[in-house]
Design a protein around this motif. Structure first.
Motif, PDB file in Angstrom:
ATOM      1  N   ASN A  92      -2.904  -1.593   4.510  1.00 18.99           N
ATOM      2  CA  ASN A  92      -3.488  -2.793   5.326  1.00 18.99           C
ATOM      3  C   ASN A  92      -3.573  -3.922   4.150  1.00 18.99           C
ATOM      4  OD1 ASN A  92      -5.929  -4.232   7.828  1.00 18.99           O
ATOM      5  ND2 ASN A  92      -4.081  -5.191   6.981  1.00 18.99           N
ATOM      6  N   VAL A  93      -3.011  -4.920   3.485  1.00 18.93           N
ATOM      7  CA  VAL A  93      -2.689  -6.074   2.765  1.00 18.93           C
ATOM      8  C   VAL A  93      -2.731  -7.393   3.035  1.00 18.93           C
ATOM      9  CG1 VAL A  93      -2.655  -4.472   0.745  1.00 18.93           C
ATOM     10  CG2 VAL A  93      -0.085  -5.367   1.661  1.00 18.93           C
ATOM     11  N   TYR A 126      -8.121  -6.503   0.201  1.00 17.20           N
ATOM     12  CA  TYR A 126      -7.541  -5.281   1.082  1.00 17.20           C
ATOM     13  C   TYR A 126      -9.138  -4.435   1.667  1.00 17.20           C
ATOM     14  CZ  TYR A 126      -9.922  -3.639  -3.224  1.00 17.20           C
ATOM     15  OH  TYR A 126     -10.978  -3.708  -4.063  1.00 17.20           O
ATOM     16  N   ILE A 168      -6.853   3.378   0.019  1.00 20.07           N
ATOM     17  CA  ILE A 168      -7.540   1.870   0.619  1.00 20.07           C
ATOM     18  C   ILE A 168      -6.353   2.131   1.730  1.00 20.07           C
ATOM     19  CG2 ILE A 168      -7.526  -0.038  -1.785  1.00 20.07           C
ATOM     20  CD1 ILE A 168      -4.427  -0.888  -0.799  1.00 20.07           C
ATOM     21  N   LEU A 208      -2.755   0.426  -3.806  1.00 25.83           N
ATOM     22  CA  LEU A 208      -2.877  -0.982  -3.642  1.00 25.83           C
ATOM     23  C   LEU A 208      -2.051  -1.547  -4.877  1.00 25.83           C
ATOM     24  CD1 LEU A 208      -2.435  -3.961  -2.986  1.00 25.83           C
ATOM     25  CD2 LEU A 208      -4.656  -4.868  -4.551  1.00 25.83           C
ATOM     26  N   ALA A 212       1.238  -0.875   0.145  1.00 21.82           N
ATOM     27  CA  ALA A 212       0.350  -0.447   0.154  1.00 21.82           C
ATOM     28  C   ALA A 212       0.886   0.840   0.083  1.00 21.82           C
ATOM     29  CB  ALA A 212      -0.386   0.167   1.222  1.00 21.82           C
TER      30      ALA A 212
END
Length: 712
Positions: free
Chosen positions: A203-204, A214, A200, A182, A171
């Motif tokens: 946080n992935v 995501y 987003i 992303l 990210a």
């Protein structure tokens, strides 16, 4: 906004003459004055006039507003010009305490050793991995100096390697407003794919080798509210929706469990949590695969992780300071009836975090105001990790592989550099992996103390202190007192290279662990938020008066500092006890409490009704109005002040401190300097880059030292 367009807007705002006093400030030596434009702020409890409401511009293009901010920056430049040599010295001294080619302690995951390293002079690290051994050839995951080249802001918020170790997703934010994008690339070739998703959370998580999960943000409020699955090679418009949170008082995150068997979606508010988890195999394709660990309820918080055929849960159920419980996989269908206590509830020990390992659990906890580590075996044996100082901080470090007896953690204090250890849960053996290098620093030259200051209601407030060994406790020293005191966030002691120069000049530094944090447990937080918020302000003031009375500092040489919600604290003490402080530093301060909390379109507002209260309800409206710094500025003498903000701040909008400064300029009766520094290319954390923070800090430090009468 492009740089040339921004410059044109600033010039247009200055020339337009629509800001009272802005164009004449440099000629008359008078500070900028924002025009007053009456505006009624409506609420269910009546309307209030706000003369400076017009400074809010969500597009950040209004030439009047930009002109006023430019005038404030110009005024700050002029007033600080004479401090340039001191500012330069402070920055140079700080950089001299930083090992420029430093690197992290590598950690192992799936047979690879991951780490990062800085090159001399670089603002950003290179992130790499090595297969099988820390001496194997490096694969570059992120060459961040190259990625950030030509950008005024750059940040990688989160990254994750695919289960087959072939790809990496991350990210990326290049504005500073925490609206990440992303991105994915092939590690072996370095080729960035066409896959990208805008707006987003940082946080992935990979669900499988071809699917990334995501959290999508609401484009207006910036609240993360949807979890989606992106399949590589497909357009973002076809991404599958896995979960949507309808309640706008909750925020969310996603993670894999310690054993990599489950993907979990966690939603949380101030007083409630809910977690739903799915086996990795079904997480990417089936929303129905996600099962709730325990349904949400008010004043019920928990977080679950999985390892070895059981779930381990940190929860406040029947334990205000939290406890750990376990649930066998076979008992999940029984709900909380299947929970079994792993630790007892305690009135004195607050469980902050935990990490499951094979055969034991590492518990991150607080006791007596200090953060420490305890190891708890499945057989029930408990072992505390030793510390040797009165005030310190331990915290679990990166522990990616649970099948090991070695637990990695960090230790530090106000005089001890951050040290990375690992301890063997079976034998108790402890070994040092790294002591963070601080060139030119000798811990023996400094003294740290833990004192307890009495608050006006009799509560004892812990205070962490540090000063140079030669500083006498005779009531003459300058003091810098810092605190935060909100959201249950605790401020732990640690070394800051940018603070050493202050200590060497005789400044005493103190962290006031005021109510609103959780240093002393959940009750400490409860006594410092909602209708108890004033305790945070009075605690800070009472700590100041105690330290002065105990001759740690001179009454007329006290500086106060706080940022964000700690900036609210600064605004509160400025109104409540201005004579106690010679200078106040307020960074990105949350100072327009009522107006912001009345507007659900502003990022974070709806999350925080249980932190501050909902002003639509009259008891909260009246209470918040009674302490909101902006609403309580009056015609009186204020200390010297330095206020900082970022135009692109998504957490505390720039117009809160802008309005506050404008109102202070209108009403304050003193001749003390009031400086407002607006970073036009940054958000809540200021400009990115490891050196830029110290460059920004050197400015307010020079101003503070001048006001405290400390020689350069």
């Amino acid at each position: 906004m492009a740089g040339s367009a921004l410059a044109a807007s600033l010039i247009g705002g200055l020339i337009g003459g629509l800001i009272a006093g802005a164009a004449s400030a440099q000629q008359t030596d008078a500070p900028p004055r924002a025009a007053k434009r009456p505006h009624q702020v409506a609420s269910p409890n009546g309307a209030r006039n706000d003369d400076y409401y017009w400074l809010r511009d969500d597009t950040r293009k209004n030439p009047d507003m930009l002109g006023y901010l430019a005038a404030e920056n110009a005024w700050a430049d002029a007033r600080l010009a004479s401090l340039t040599p001191l500012k330069t010295r402070l920055y140079d001294e700080t950089v001299a305490h930083i090992k420029q080619d430093d690197g992290s302690v590598p950690y192992r995951k799936h047979g690879y050793w991951y780490g990062s390293r800085y090159q001399t002079g670089a603002d950003y690290p290179i992130v790499e991995r090595r297969k099988g051994s820390v001496t194997a050839p490096a694969e570059i995951l992120f060459d961040q100096p190259a990625m950030a080249k030509g950008l005024s802001y750059f940040s990688i918020g989160d990254y994750a390697v695919s289960p087959d170790d072939a790809r990496i997703a991350w990210a990326e934010d290049i504005v500073g407003r925490r609206q990440f994008a992303l991105k994915v690339k092939n590690i072996a070739t370095g080729r960035i794919t066409t896959d990208t998703v805008a707006n987003i959370e940082p946080n992935v998580v990979w669900a499988d080798d071809r699917t990334v999960l995501y959290v999508e943000k609401d484009p207006v409020t910036l609240r993360g509210y949807r979890v989606k699955a992106h399949v590589l090679g497909t357009p973002a418009t076809t991404d599958r929706l896995l979960y949507e949170e309808k309640d706008d008082t909750y925020q969310m995150g996603i993670a894999r469990t310690a054993d990599d068997r489950f993907v979990c979606i966690g939603v949380q508010s101030t007083v409630s949590d809910e977690q739903r988890c799915a086996p990795v195999a079904g997480a990417a394709t089936s929303p129905a695969a996600f099962a709730v660990i325990a349904p949400r309820a008010r004043e019920f918080r928990y977080h679950a992780d999985h390892l070895g055929g059981r779930w381990i849960v940190r929860t406040n159920r029947d334990a205000k300071n939290y406890k750990l419980v376990t649930i066998a996989d076979a008992d999940m269908a029984r709900g909380t009836a299947g929970w079994r206590d792993l630790t007892p509830a305690s009135d004195t020990v607050f469980i902050e975090d935990f990490r499951p390992f094979a055969g034991f659990v590492a518990v991150d906890q607080r006791e007596g105001g200090n953060r420490m580590i305890r190891l708890l075996t499945d057989a029930g044996a408990s072992q505390a990790v030793k510390a040797d100082e009165p005030g310190y901080r331990m915290a679990l470090d990166v522990n990616e592989e649970p099948d090991t007896p070695w637990v990695r953690y960090t230790y530090g204090s106000l005089v001890t550099p951050t040290t990375t250890y690992e301890v063997n849960a079976r034998t108790g053996e402890r070994r040092v992996l790294k002591v963070a290098p601080v060139p030119g620093y000798d811990p023996a030259k400094y003294v740290t103390e833990r004192v307890w200051a009495p608050a006006r209601d009799g509560t004892r407030i812990p205070v962490s202190l540090v000063h140079a060994r030669g500083v006498k406790r005779d009531g003459t020293a300058p003091l810098l007192q810092y605190a935060y005191g909100s959201y249950g966030i605790s401020m732990d002691p640690g070394i800051d290279p940018g603070r050493i120069g202050l200590l060497d000049r005789g400044v005493v530094f103190a962290i006031a662990h005021i109510r609103g944090g959780q240093e002393m447990g959940r009750g400490w937080y409860d006594d410092g938020h909602l209708l108890n918020k004033r305790n945070s302000f009075t605690d800070f003031i009472d700590v100041t008066r105690y330290l002065v009375a105990q001759r740690y500092a001179a009454k007329d040489r006290v500086a106060a500092m706080g940022g964000s919600a700690g900036g609210l604290l600064m605004g509160g003490i400025a109104n409540m006890a201005p004579a106690d402080y010679r200078v106040i530093i307020a960074q990105v301060p949350f100072v327009d409490v009522v107006t912001t909390m009345l507007d659900a379109s502003i990022p974070l507002t709806t999350f925080e009704y249980d932190e501050w209260g909902n002003p639509a309800q009259k008891p909260y409206y009246d209470y918040m109005l009674g302490y909101s710094p902006y609403d309580n500025v009056t015609a009186r003498a204020y200390p010297a002040m330095y206020v900082g903000t970022g135009l692109w701040d998504s957490q505390v909008q720039y117009y809160e401190p802008a309005k506050w400064v404008a109102k202070l300029r209108e009403l304050k009766t003193d001749a003390n300097p009031l400086l407002f520094r607006i970073n036009m290319e940054a958000g809540h954390g200021g400009k990115s880059g490891r050196f830029e923070r110290f460059r920004q800090n050197a400015e307010w430090q020079a101003f503070m030292l001048q006001q405290l009468g400390v020689a350069g």
